[in-house]
Design a protein around this motif. Structure first.
Motif: not given
Length: 152
Positions: A25-39
């Motif tokens: 659960l943690h790894d995918p969330a931490e692997g995402t980046d935010a570009e404005g509102a989009r993840l």
């Protein structure tokens, strides 16, 4: 008001299995980046159906909302807020859902947390349902709490 309290002893699961579930659960969330509102996922694909509407991605106070299929706009009736996100100390989230059913309008608030995602020691969940009108509203609300001691 009725109040119930009960303790349940659960059969333990292997610690490595629990830690791998938390990491999943943690790894995918931490692997995402935010570009404005989009993840965006690490491979550049957009996270479908979820946008960041406030704050810094995974920072305290960050708010996320699901996107409605009909018009692509964030759903104002659902919100996930990051209370804390620290892999070594504590991860805590709050989820709020509003139900606008004219017969039974209600608000459901769920808070969930985990002490140390690296070596989970305890987890908790609380949920509060509050009706905001409608027939027999005083009988439809309630609160529930769950605490897990993962060290035992």
């Amino acid at each position: 008001m009725a109040r119930f309290r009960h303790t349940v002893t659960l059969t333990p699961v292997p610690r490595r299995w629990l830690e791998s579930c938390v990491a999943a659960l943690h790894d995918p969330a931490e692997g995402t980046d935010a570009e404005g509102a989009r993840l965006r996922l690490p491979d550049g694909r957009q996270v479908p159906g979820l946008v960041l509407v406030r704050g810094r991605h995974l920072g305290p106070g960050a708010q996320y909302r699901p996107v409605r299929d009909q018009d692509g706009e964030p759903d104002a009736d659902q919100c996930l807020t990051v209370v804390s996100w620290d892999r070594r100390r504590k991860t805590a989230l709050e989820v709020v859902t509003l139900d606008g059913d004219p017969a039974h309008p209600a608000r459901l608030v769920c808070a969930l947390g985990l002490t140390s995602a690296e070596r989970p020691r305890e987890a908790w969940l609380s949920a509060t349902l509050r009706p905001s009108g409608g027939r027999r509203a005083e009988y439809l609300g309630g609160t529930g709490r769950l605490h897990l001691d993962l060290g035992r």
